[in-house]
Design a protein around this motif. Sequence first.
Motif, short mmCIF file in Angstrom:
data_model
loop_
_atom_site.label_atom_id
_atom_site.label_comp_id
_atom_site.label_asym_id
_atom_site.label_seq_id
_atom_site.Cartn_x
_atom_site.Cartn_y
_atom_site.Cartn_z
N LEU A 152 4.32 18.15 7.13
CA LEU A 152 3.41 19.25 7.27
C LEU A 152 2.85 18.97 9.01
CD1 LEU A 152 1.85 19.59 4.04
CD2 LEU A 152 3.65 20.92 4.99
N PHE B 120 -4.57 14.55 3.65
CA PHE B 120 -3.48 14.27 4.70
C PHE B 120 -3.44 12.75 4.66
CE2 PHE B 120 -1.06 17.34 7.27
CZ PHE B 120 -1.41 18.40 6.52
N THR C 157 -8.23 28.31 14.11
CA THR C 157 -7.45 27.30 14.62
C THR C 157 -7.81 25.96 14.16
OG1 THR C 157 -8.71 27.52 16.37
CG2 THR C 157 -6.73 28.56 16.72
N GLN C 158 -8.83 26.11 13.33
CA GLN C 158 -9.50 24.66 12.89
C GLN C 158 -8.63 24.02 11.84
OE1 GLN C 158 -13.23 26.13 12.46
NE2 GLN C 158 -13.19 26.43 14.60
N MET D 235 -8.38 19.24 4.07
CA MET D 235 -7.06 18.78 4.37
C MET D 235 -7.07 17.56 4.70
SD MET D 235 -5.65 21.86 6.46
CE MET D 235 -4.16 23.08 6.15
N ASN E 85 4.16 20.89 12.25
CA ASN E 85 3.90 22.03 12.61
C ASN E 85 2.96 22.37 13.79
OD1 ASN E 85 2.42 24.85 12.44
ND2 ASN E 85 4.00 25.11 10.94
N LYS E 86 3.49 23.24 14.82
CA LYS E 86 2.77 23.42 16.07
C LYS E 86 1.28 23.89 15.87
CE LYS E 86 2.80 27.44 18.88
NZ LYS E 86 3.61 28.23 19.29
N TRP E 87 0.90 24.71 14.90
CA TRP E 87 -0.41 25.45 14.71
C TRP E 87 -1.06 24.04 14.01
CZ3 TRP E 87 -2.20 29.56 16.97
CH2 TRP E 87 -1.40 30.39 17.66
N VAL E 88 -0.48 23.22 13.21
CA VAL E 88 -1.19 22.21 12.49
C VAL E 88 -1.84 21.12 13.76
CG1 VAL E 88 -1.40 20.25 11.01
CG2 VAL E 88 -0.15 22.63 10.39
N ARG F 97 -2.32 21.89 16.84
CA ARG F 97 -3.33 22.45 17.74
C ARG F 97 -4.88 22.60 16.79
NH1 ARG F 97 -1.71 28.00 20.19
NH2 ARG F 97 -3.87 28.43 20.44
N SER F 98 -4.70 22.16 15.36
CA SER F 98 -6.08 22.38 14.64
C SER F 98 -6.64 20.95 14.67
CB SER F 98 -5.35 22.71 13.18
OG SER F 98 -4.93 21.66 12.53
N ASN F 99 -7.84 20.77 14.05
CA ASN F 99 -8.41 19.43 13.82
C ASN F 99 -7.65 18.65 13.32
OD1 ASN F 99 -10.55 20.87 14.98
ND2 ASN F 99 -11.57 21.15 12.89
N ALA G 218 3.93 26.43 1.38
CA ALA G 218 4.52 25.16 2.39
C ALA G 218 4.35 24.14 1.44
CB ALA G 218 3.77 24.87 3.56
N GLY H 25 -5.49 24.57 10.43
CA GLY H 25 -4.12 24.37 10.46
C GLY H 25 -3.44 25.32 9.91
#
Lengths: 246, 209
Positions: free
Chosen positions: A232, A209, B128-129, A205, A235-238, A240-242, A225, B131
């Motif tokens: 993109l 990106f 969670t890594q 990703m 997004n809240k979970w994005v 939180r991710s790397n 999506a 996304g």
Amino acid sequence: MALFEARGVHKRFGHQVVLENIDLSFESGRLSGIMGPNGAGKTTCFNVLTGRYKPDRGRVLFDGEDITGLSPNAIACRGIARSFQTISLFDEYSALENVLIALPEVRERGFNMIEPLSGDGADADRAAAVLARVGLAGRERRRAGDLAYGERRALEIGVALAAAPRLLFLDEPTSGLGVEATARLSEMVRELKHDYSIVVIEHDMQFLFGLADAISVIHWGQVIARGTPDELRENKWVQRSNLGRP
Amino acid sequence: MAAPILDIRGLVKSYTQGLLHRRETFRLEADLSFPTSAIVGVMGPNGSGKTTLFELITGSNMPSAGTVRVLGRDIHNVKYTERDRLAIHYHQSYQVRRFRRTRPSFLMQPAGLDYPVVHLFDEPQFNTQDGYIGFMLDFFRRLRSEGRLVLVCLHPNEPYHVELMEEVCERFVFVLAGRVREYPDFRSLVEAADVRAYLGRLVPNGGAR
């Protein structure tokens, strides 16, 4: 009008639905990304778009022409080139020869695999120019099999570019590359964006990106999506991710 | 009134062992009804019957008794190749899907739909890594907004698993040793004693109220 469009593409292998109702649209002059986890259906999708598999339902349009169900060759002739997730080069031939073989003018004249290809003249200049674009200047005479892995990936893109495509599909170009080689590839693709319309499939990703104008996320054989990288990233979970980290 | 999206009545799946002395080794029982679109969280330990329940809903496993109706159609009476146009089971990647065919298809009904109305996600790979969770949750919401029913099954082993289920699901089903129970919201789910015992350290603070 989009340069390339897929509308309602549906594909089954036996009982398994592998592509469900896929709508995609790639604009001219843009880099479009398709990303998704392993096994999401990305490569199958590519194979349907580039003619390797025929969809069970739906249409594929290139520059307004319906190319659904055409052979890969017929689709390539219309100006669509692709690279593969697993490298496919002539290892015994030099980097320059690999590109020469792919030049349309050389293909039209015909060639055989026994006699050496002419390493000089206008064709060679054109092939060398392609190699320079993919960062392989100075590697012209090196056997493809002796190139470093990252260089082989670049050469594969060079082979696809030799046909001067109107649309370039790259299937997992970072596959097997380390951090540095991925960064170099990213720079190279960024340069190619100025002159080519490109579609990149990636599970990395971060890579997409940084490069893509628009991204479609594929999972479970469906587009789950889509948006610009910025959209993109909201997004809240994005976040939180790397990926969400700068 | 329109038929519920998914209606499960007196559903029983019994597995037995032994020829002369038949002994029941596993029994799943379910009565559930989902009249309208929703996102439903299905939780329970491994081996409790979650995947079996999904297989019975999608018609890839024959029930011992009871019926599963999707928009009023008995899924076990729909042509095998069209059942996933009503209810589709997104398997864990290592699972192999196999239909047991016991009747010729021409005796059965068509599905009547092009795109499934019930979507069952079996242990999606949430981490969670990368996304992707965010995109998956948005996809569940999109399906719901299109009037579809989403069932997400998960055996949580991280606090964020419970967190995302609370975030996206509006109703819950808890499966324990073949018993299937329904909860109208997250709070009632985590107030149930056996759910609390099952979740252990994963019970969110909100549940301790």
